[in-house]
Motif scaffolding. Structure first.
Motif, short mmCIF file in Angstrom:
data_model
loop_
_atom_site.label_atom_id
_atom_site.label_comp_id
_atom_site.label_asym_id
_atom_site.label_seq_id
_atom_site.Cartn_x
_atom_site.Cartn_y
_atom_site.Cartn_z
N HIS A 1 53.53 40.62 41.03
CA HIS A 1 53.49 41.20 39.68
C HIS A 1 52.24 42.05 39.52
O HIS A 1 51.11 41.58 39.73
CB HIS A 1 53.50 40.09 38.61
N PHE A 2 52.43 43.32 39.15
CA PHE A 2 51.31 44.22 38.91
C PHE A 2 50.60 43.83 37.62
O PHE A 2 51.25 43.57 36.59
CB PHE A 2 51.80 45.66 38.76
N SER A 3 49.28 43.80 37.67
CA SER A 3 48.51 43.68 36.43
C SER A 3 48.55 45.02 35.71
O SER A 3 48.96 46.04 36.28
CB SER A 3 47.06 43.29 36.73
N LYS A 4 48.10 45.05 34.46
CA LYS A 4 48.15 46.29 33.69
C LYS A 4 47.31 47.39 34.34
O LYS A 4 47.80 48.52 34.51
CB LYS A 4 47.69 46.05 32.26
N PRO A 5 46.05 47.14 34.75
CA PRO A 5 45.28 48.20 35.42
C PRO A 5 45.92 48.65 36.74
O PRO A 5 45.94 49.84 37.05
CB PRO A 5 43.91 47.56 35.65
N GLN A 6 46.43 47.67 37.51
CA GLN A 6 47.08 48.01 38.77
C GLN A 6 48.30 48.90 38.54
O GLN A 6 48.50 49.91 39.22
CB GLN A 6 47.49 46.75 39.51
N LYS A 7 49.10 48.53 37.54
CA LYS A 7 50.30 49.30 37.22
C LYS A 7 49.94 50.70 36.77
O LYS A 7 50.59 51.69 37.17
CB LYS A 7 51.11 48.58 36.14
N THR A 8 48.91 50.83 35.95
CA THR A 8 48.50 52.13 35.44
C THR A 8 48.11 53.08 36.57
O THR A 8 48.57 54.23 36.64
CB THR A 8 47.32 51.98 34.46
N LEU A 9 47.26 52.58 37.48
CA LEU A 9 46.83 53.42 38.60
C LEU A 9 47.98 53.68 39.57
O LEU A 9 48.11 54.78 40.13
CB LEU A 9 45.65 52.78 39.32
#
Length: 437
Positions: A278-286
């Motif tokens: 599962h991507f975290s929010k910062p990981q998903k954003t980048l």
């Protein structure tokens, strides 16, 4: 690959060679470890491109307009004692019947035959500087002819690098080569999928590497195109990381760069995904920023555009995105002009792909970026690597992301050869949720 494929390549080379010339190409030498243990042998790509001949201790000689045969192959003779050590040897007869040589001679006879062929040669095409031992042999033969100039023997008065010609030939792939690249891509896709589904916190990086190796082998791939990189956490910010020794921590991303080599043709794929699925929010954003940049780059791949156009498209997307996130400050056009993005995006957009993972071929001609043409194959691999630094918000620290696909330039545009491997956030999380191992 069909024997006619190699025959057509040799004919194309002969059509390019100057009048009164000949070409000599040596096979790659055997590589030894601890004096007696062989590394897996890989043939020299230029030699294999023209011959399809897989063995060491071989030499290809191409002499246009030679009436007795234009393609000569020197190789090992069959010998039961030697084959017991080295495995089956192709031998002289099969060098002609299977590999298309007009004449085949024992490799031990090169000193007796090659100088005689060189006597009538004005220009020698040879890949100087690749194999020192054979470079010395070429110089020895030329000097030998010079010593007998009074008896009418003439040494070649010009030597030209044949590799530049072959590299240009190799740049545009035939249908057979494209099929080989597809096969390598298909196996690589299976390996990456396996790694995604096997991944979980507290594994070691090398455990994912082992799953990739297993999937390649079970699908008939005996060689990787390059050393597999499994980079978790902060290691994902290290380009060309191959130690693969650290633990994969819950909450981190892992970046895998791996590709199969099948029938001497390579694949090169990178995917980045969350260790826990599962991507975290910062990981998903980048991640989605890198994916957007890759899509912009791929959109610029079609005949008539230049090599650097995809890179420029990715730079605009990356710079705009980094500014929106506060990682860059200033006007976008000035940031691009100052190359501010290079703090986080350090590599180019990709490279040529073919028999070598970094296939040869000029990216510029006369200092102008090369125009893309149908049959060329390239990688597209934008990335972001965010260091831990005082002027960067901690939520972005040590996030490294690269998304890499293999793209064929077609008459109408392009084809992504690796499109079957998931790369959106939704696709990756869905695949990882279906644990298969």
């Amino acid at each position: 690959m069909n024997i006619n494929e190699y025959k057509n390549r040799r004919q194309e080379l002969m059509d390019i060679l100057s009048e009164g010339s000949m070409a000599i190409l040596p096979a790659a030498p055997m590589q030894l470890r601890n004096c007696d243990v062989h590394y897996p042998y890989r043939q020299d790509s230029n030699f294999y491109y023209l011959t399809g001949f897989p063995e060491p201790q071989a030499l290809a000689v191409i002499v246009p307009q030679r009436e007795q045969g234009q393609y000569l192959l020197f190789c090992r003779e069959k010998n039961q004692n030697k084959e017991a050590l080295d495995g089956n040897i192709i031998g002289l007869e099969d060098a002609c019947e299977i590999y298309g040589a007009d004449d085949a001679f024992p490799i031990t006879d090169i000193d007796d035959i090659i100088p005689g062929l060189m006597e009538s040669c004005r220009c020698l095409y040879y890949p100087m500087g690749y194999y020192e031992e054979f470079d010395d042999k070429i110089i020895e033969w030329i000097n030998q002819l010079r010593e007998h100039v009074r008896s009418g023997k003439v040494a070649p008065f010009e030597m030209v690098s044949v590799d530049h010609i072959l590299h240009e030939m190799r740049l545009q792939k035939t249908d057979a080569e494209i099929q080989a690249l597809r096969a390598a891509a298909d196996v690589s896709i299976l390996a990456h999928k396996r790694a995604m589904q096997f991944c979980r916190p507290d594994l070691y990086e090398y455990e994912l590497e082992a799953e990739i190796t297993y999937e390649l082998l079970r699908n008939g791939c005996r060689a990787e195109a390059f050393p597999t990189s499994v980079a978790g956490g902060k290691n994902a910010c290290i380009l060309h990381y191959t130690e693969n020794k650290d633990i994969l921590n819950n909450g981190d991303l892992v970046l895998i760069d791996a590709g199969a080599e099948i029938n001497h043709y390579a694949s090169d794929i990178s995917r980045t995904f969350p260790v826990n699925g599962h991507f975290s929010k910062p990981q998903k954003t980048l991640y989605e920023l890198v994916l957007k940049a890759q899509r912009a780059a791929i959109g610029k791949i079609y005949p008539g555009n230049q090599w650097n156009d995809p890179y420029n498209a990715a730079i605009v997307v990356i710079t705009e995105g980094l500014k929106d996130l506060g990682l860059l400050v200033g006007k976008v056009d000035i940031l691009i002009e100052e190359e501010a993005y290079k703090r986080f995006y350090t590599d180019h957009i990709g490279h040529w792909l073919g028999m070598d993972v970094h296939d040869p071929g000029n990216y510029k001609i006369d200092d102008v970026w090369r125009y893309l043409e149908p049959g060329m194959v390239m990688t597209v691999e934008p990335g972001l690597y965010i260091p831990a630094a005082e002027d960067i918000s901690e939520e972005w620290w040590n996030i490294g992301i690269r998304i890499e696909d293999n793209v064929l330039i077609t008459v109408g545009g392009h084809e992504v050869l690796t499109s079957e491997l998931p790369k959106t956030v939704i696709e990756i999380e869905a695949l990882m949720a279906r644990k298969a191992f």
